[in-house]
Design a protein around this motif. Structure first.
Motif, mmCIF file in Angstrom:
data_model
loop_
_atom_site.group_PDB
_atom_site.id
_atom_site.type_symbol
_atom_site.label_atom_id
_atom_site.label_comp_id
_atom_site.label_asym_id
_atom_site.label_seq_id
_atom_site.Cartn_x
_atom_site.Cartn_y
_atom_site.Cartn_z
ATOM 1 N N LEU A 74 0.535 -1.181 0.709
ATOM 2 C CA LEU A 74 -0.058 0.230 0.041
ATOM 3 C C LEU A 74 0.983 1.016 -0.066
ATOM 4 O O LEU A 74 0.757 2.321 -0.598
ATOM 5 C CB LEU A 74 -0.743 -0.150 1.051
ATOM 6 C CG LEU A 74 -1.939 -1.070 1.352
ATOM 7 C CD1 LEU A 74 -2.866 -1.494 2.918
ATOM 8 C CD2 LEU A 74 -2.999 -0.657 -0.036
ATOM 9 N N ILE A 75 1.778 1.242 0.707
ATOM 10 C CA ILE A 75 2.751 1.991 0.894
ATOM 11 C C ILE A 75 3.261 2.496 -0.076
ATOM 12 O O ILE A 75 3.885 3.339 -0.962
ATOM 13 C CB ILE A 75 3.792 2.547 1.930
ATOM 14 C CG1 ILE A 75 2.969 1.844 2.879
ATOM 15 C CG2 ILE A 75 4.559 3.294 2.320
ATOM 16 C CD1 ILE A 75 4.181 1.668 4.963
ATOM 17 N N ALA A 76 4.028 0.821 -0.941
ATOM 18 C CA ALA A 76 4.417 1.106 -2.154
ATOM 19 C C ALA A 76 4.166 1.916 -3.859
ATOM 20 O O ALA A 76 3.999 2.972 -4.425
ATOM 21 C CB ALA A 76 5.063 -0.394 -2.951
ATOM 22 N N GLY A 77 2.016 1.632 -3.371
ATOM 23 C CA GLY A 77 1.819 2.060 -4.331
ATOM 24 C C GLY A 77 1.370 3.323 -3.708
ATOM 25 O O GLY A 77 0.965 4.450 -4.852
ATOM 26 N N LEU A 78 2.140 3.801 -3.094
ATOM 27 C CA LEU A 78 1.335 5.610 -2.639
ATOM 28 C C LEU A 78 2.919 6.126 -2.923
ATOM 29 O O LEU A 78 2.632 7.328 -3.529
ATOM 30 C CB LEU A 78 1.556 5.729 -0.983
ATOM 31 C CG LEU A 78 1.227 7.473 -0.703
ATOM 32 C CD1 LEU A 78 0.292 7.924 -1.670
ATOM 33 C CD2 LEU A 78 1.169 7.713 0.754
ATOM 34 N N GLY A 79 3.670 5.868 -2.961
ATOM 35 C CA GLY A 79 5.061 5.921 -4.032
ATOM 36 C C GLY A 79 5.262 6.047 -5.156
ATOM 37 O O GLY A 79 5.266 6.999 -6.307
ATOM 38 N N THR A 80 4.336 5.625 -5.568
ATOM 39 C CA THR A 80 3.942 4.842 -7.126
ATOM 40 C C THR A 80 3.851 6.381 -7.567
ATOM 41 O O THR A 80 3.485 6.672 -8.933
ATOM 42 C CB THR A 80 3.783 3.587 -7.992
ATOM 43 O OG1 THR A 80 4.344 2.590 -7.373
ATOM 44 C CG2 THR A 80 3.539 3.088 -8.925
ATOM 45 N N ALA A 81 2.058 5.667 -6.946
ATOM 46 C CA ALA A 81 1.537 7.395 -7.422
ATOM 47 C C ALA A 81 1.615 8.452 -7.401
ATOM 48 O O ALA A 81 1.433 9.613 -7.969
ATOM 49 C CB ALA A 81 0.393 7.289 -6.549
ATOM 50 N N ILE A 82 2.982 9.198 -6.721
ATOM 51 C CA ILE A 82 2.840 9.767 -6.376
ATOM 52 C C ILE A 82 4.778 10.167 -7.630
ATOM 53 O O ILE A 82 4.749 11.150 -8.146
ATOM 54 C CB ILE A 82 3.971 10.373 -5.183
ATOM 55 C CG1 ILE A 82 3.414 10.096 -4.191
ATOM 56 C CG2 ILE A 82 4.941 11.611 -5.121
ATOM 57 C CD1 ILE A 82 3.752 10.647 -2.508
ATOM 58 N N GLY A 83 6.041 8.827 -8.542
ATOM 59 C CA GLY A 83 6.459 8.819 -8.782
ATOM 60 C C GLY A 83 5.062 9.341 -10.680
ATOM 61 O O GLY A 83 5.923 9.871 -11.167
ATOM 62 N N LEU A 84 4.511 8.950 -10.992
ATOM 63 C CA LEU A 84 3.488 9.032 -11.882
ATOM 64 C C LEU A 84 2.991 10.446 -11.956
ATOM 65 O O LEU A 84 2.827 11.064 -12.892
ATOM 66 C CB LEU A 84 2.515 7.604 -11.536
ATOM 67 C CG LEU A 84 2.637 6.212 -11.726
ATOM 68 C CD1 LEU A 84 1.304 5.346 -11.803
ATOM 69 C CD2 LEU A 84 3.529 5.736 -13.087
#
Length: 863
Positions: free
Chosen positions: A334-344
């Motif tokens: 879930l945290i990785a998904g948040l980081g991925t969303a920020i990067g995207l």
């Protein structure tokens, strides 16, 4: 309202999804995350940086490609374009084109513009017909119809000049210039040229004139170096219609030897360059993500250590180990998904930011848009990296016993990872490798990169373990600070492997980039051979060749003059196989792409060495033979006895390879990929190419004087200063290096985050050490000395590895990929290594600085 019960759903309507309706594991994960993301700052930053780099590069590349596709007709200036070198289309060829639609003609060549006593300058001459431009807008200052600007008045034709020409020759609008003895009046400056990209890189400023004026100059002679582009305008035609037209033209003129482009692929070489450069930058972004993966592993490891009590508690109430792992893996993803969303979000916005800030300054058409496919790929990279680096430390939580509630803080049990979690790790890594290979422009380069990354990780792991093993065997120092530092290097829970891995990757990358940058710039500037020519002279008419040679001898006494015949030809077949059917290696594809300079000679050219075969004698020289560059020949599968078919002046000629030779390209002398026997082109019209090497080396004053005198005495001869050509190339390389530095900077920043995270991951244990040692009487200075020695020794060992690994990587890239001579220049590399040592000490001490100034009692109560 809080406390109200959910109402029953109305018949036929689905009940609203509530938090309690979620799966138990997800509910527990979300509830645990309510406490915030403490300890996951580095985790988020690493994932976001890597994903942003990959998504940004992919989005910008797609925006450029879409821009080229959308603006293809404007860039090309037509729907279909047919280009011929050294000659105009024959009546039959022109008839084949005219049968398909309206044809516009543009001629391009290089010439010398003379401005009286102000000097002479090389210009990229462009002669247009009355319908130019057929697509896009030509913007001039002042703005006026092009026909008016180029018309003849008072015995002088008009011209539109690039402002750089006015600056170089100290001219203004209205001033005259002379080209090939013909006077032109500069009527306007060029602001925007719609088809500029299709013309490629120029070594001089643009000068636009009419075709009537070009013919009046007498520059169009048999064998002179010029390009004629026949632009076919077919409004409303579909891509399928254009393909059919191209097929009909090919059948009507099969031996024309022209280069065809379509609006759908206006500049295939440029598009291919975008793809290559995109792959390189994507690999750099992937490097940042992989480096960040180390930060992910450190953060997850620290997270598991913080949760040991909670994990043991869950197990004590009956939770199986697999459910515990799934619970915390859900949290991590879930945290990785948040980081991925920020990067995207960052990566997807980059094309729009570039377009908004630099729309009027960008030399290329940009079509910013959201690209779901590329963004999904970047997200997959981010999530797979998080999974690959998180599963191992999380897998250890499976076997944490209930006794972990009471186990000493500094002696965590060393659980082994179960097979199932190692399988998940292998699958995640295989998926990463598969994605990288499936989306790579050059799979060989991608495979080499991945192998290098794997080797680097393995070596850094060995370095870390080796340091720990060596520290165990070293005799203990008598002084307290060195003894403590040595013990910290190999004790349970030591930071040695994490710091070596994170810092080592960053230093290796910095050293590699430093060496590549230094060698490229040295090749272009400081390492030019002492005997490199000062001036090149093109389009020397055969009738004036001897007179021109004598003129140079008087203008530069003692100078070295070389002169050879020169033509342009396009390889159309190798061993009877059409060039378009051949798939050469990337490093040799340029030989088959476009026309090449060719010559003929009786003897082995200077700067060439025979590798195989033999040079022709006088009798053999009467037959069609060719000498081919040995390295390119090997790449193309050519040997002595192979055949090469070239199209020269609209005629296909087949020659047998008599020998392969090694060419010293760095001499900057007269070198050709193909040198033919004199009998191959007997009677063919051509011009001469000459070089002049001044005895005293580079002399700007003498060079400018010769350029001016040549322009006056031999107006049809084009002169090129080697320095000017190198500056144009150097400027382009500088921009590419700047882009590489920017993308690589993200990887370096990621490594710094990882280093900080590695130190933070061990902060709790270091806090315990510092408190206990202070209670035992250790002073702040002694603790600082011990930690400084520990982090300093780690930094030095890692910097040494980075220097060695970065030097090896730089050598491989410079010599094997760029095919340049490598010189070891460690000035920038040593600075990078020194900074690594300083940063390791500073970040290491920063983790314990605050506690060293506090009283130990409050912290002892926490243990």
């Amino acid at each position: 309202m809080h406390g109200t019960l959910p109402q029953a759903a109305e018949p036929g309507r689905r009940a609203p999804v509530t938090f309690s309706a979620l799966p138990l594991t997800l509910r527990l994960a979300l509830r645990d995350l309510r406490g915030g993301l403490s300890g996951f700052t580095v985790f988020l930053a690493c994932i976001a940086l890597g994903v942003a780099a990959i998504a940004g590069v992919a989005s910008i590349s797609r925006s450029l490609s879409d821009g080229l596709g959308r603006e293809g007709r404007r860039i090309l200036g037509a729907d279909l374009s047919y280009s011929l070198i050294n000659r105009e289309a024959s009546p039959a060829e022109r008839s084949a084109l005219d049968a398909q639609g309206r044809v516009d003609v543009v001629a391009t060549l290089r010439a010398m513009a003379l401005a009286g006593d102000k000097g002479a300058a090389l210009v990229e001459l462009k002669a247009v017909d009355g319908r130019y431009p057929a697509a896009g807008d030509l913007v001039t200052d002042p703005q006026a119809p092009l026909a008016t600007l180029l018309a003849e008045h008072d015995g002088a034709h008009g011209a539109v000049a690039d402002p750089a020409l006015l600056t170089r020759l100290d001219l203004k609008v209205g001033d005259p210039v002379t080209i090939a003895g013909r006077r032109f009046s500069i009527r306007a400056t060029l602001v925007s040229e719609p088809d500029r990209i299709a013309n490629g890189i120029g070594f001089g400023p643009r000068l636009i004139i009419s075709q009537e004026a070009l013919r009046a100059t007498g520059l169009i002679q048999p064998g002179s170096l010029n390009r004629w582009s026949y632009r076919l305008q077919v409004p409303g035609a579909s891509d399928a219609d254009l393909t059919a037209m191209a097929q009909r033209v090919s059948e009507a003129a099969p031996d024309a030897g022209w280069e065809m482009r379509s609006r759908a692929n206006a500049d295939p070489r440029f598009a291919k360059s975008i793809e290559r450069f995109t792959q390189f930058l994507t690999l750099v972004g992937l490097t940042a993500l992989i480096v960040g993966g180390v930060g992910v592993a450190n953060a997850v490891h620290a997270f598991v250590e913080r949760k040991r009590g909670a994990i043991a508690t869950l197990k004590s109430v009956g939770a199986p180990g697999s459910q515990v792992v799934i619970l915390y893996l859900t949290q991590v993803m879930l945290i990785a998904g948040l980081g991925t969303a920020i990067g995207l979000a960052i990566g997807a916005s980059l094309p729009f930011v570039l377009d908004g800030l630099f729309r009027n300054d960008l030399p290329l058409p940009l079509n910013p848009a959201l690209v779901p496919g590329e963004l999904a790929l970047a997200a997959a990279y981010g999530l797979l990296t998080a999974l690959a680096f998180a599963i191992t430390p999380l897998g250890r939580a499976h076997d944490i016993p209930v006794s972990g509630l009471f186990r000493d803080t500094v002696d965590p049990s060393g659980e082994r990872v179960r097979l199932r979690y190692r399988v998940i790790l292998a699958c995640a890594l295989a998926a990463l490798i598969g994605l990288g290979l499936a989306t790579a422009f050059d799979r060989r380069v991608a495979l080499v990169f991945m192998a290098a990354a794997g080797i680097a990780f393995g070596l850094l792991r060995l370095v870390g373990l080796g340091l720990m093993a060596g520290a165990r065997r070293i005799r203990r120092p008598k002084r307290a600070a060195p003894r403590m530092a040595l013990a910290n290097l190999h004790r349970p829970g030591a930071l040695t492997p994490a710091i070596v891995l994170s810092l080592g990757l960053g230093v290796t990358l910095l050293v590699t980039l430093s060496l590549i940058d230094a060698n490229v710039r040295r090749t272009l500037t400081s390492t030019l051979p002492a005997h490199a020519p000062n001036l090149f002279f093109l389009d020397i008419p055969v009738a004036d060749a001897e007179a021109f040679h004598a003129f140079l001898g008087k203008a530069a006494p003692g100078g070295k003059i070389e002169r050879v015949p020169m033509m342009r030809g396009r390889i159309v077949a190798l061993n009877g196989v059409p060039a378009e059917s051949i798939k050469p290696p990337e490093d040799a594809a340029w030989v088959l792409d476009g026309d090449r300079g060719i010559t003929y000679a009786e003897d082995v050219p200077e700067g060439s060495t025979l590798v195989s075969g033999k040079w022709w004698n006088a009798e053999e020289a009467r037959t069609p033979l060719v000498s081919f560059d040995a390295e390119l020949g090997r790449s193309l599968g050519l040997t002595v006895g192979s055949t090469v078919t070239v199209n020269v002046l609209g005629r296909n000629l087949t020659a047998k390879i008599a020998n392969l030779r090694k060419v010293e390209w760095r001499s900057l002398g007269i070198n050709f990929v193909m040198v033919f026997s004199p009998g191959t082109f007997r009677g063919a019209p051509h011009s001469d190419l000459a070089t002049l090497t001044l005895p005293g080396g580079t002399d700007a004053k003498s060079e400018n004087a010769i350029l001016r005198d040549v322009a006056r005495s031999f107006p049809s001869v084009t002169s090129v200063r080697v320095k000017d050509a190198l500056e144009a190339v150097n400027d382009l390389v500088g921009k590419l290096v700047l882009a590489i530095r920017g993308a690589s900077g993200i990887a370096v920043i990621a490594s710094l985050f990882v280093l900080a995270g590695a130190v933070a991951a061990g902060h709790r244990a270091r806090l315990y050490d510092a408190v206990v040692l202070k209670v035992l009487g250790a002073s702040r200075g002694r603790l600082l000395a011990a930690y400084s020695l520990e982090y300093g020794s780690l930094g030095c060992a890692t910097a040494l590895f980075g220097l060695l690994a970065g030097t090896l990587s730089g050598w491989v890239i410079v010599t094997k990929v760029m095919r340049l001579e490598f010189t070891l220049d460690l000035s920038g590399a040593l600075v990078a290594a020194g900074l690594a040592v300083v940063l390791s000490v500073i970040l290491g001490l920063a983790g314990t600085w605050r506690i060293l100034g506090q009283k130990p009692a409050p912290y002892l109560r926490e243990f």
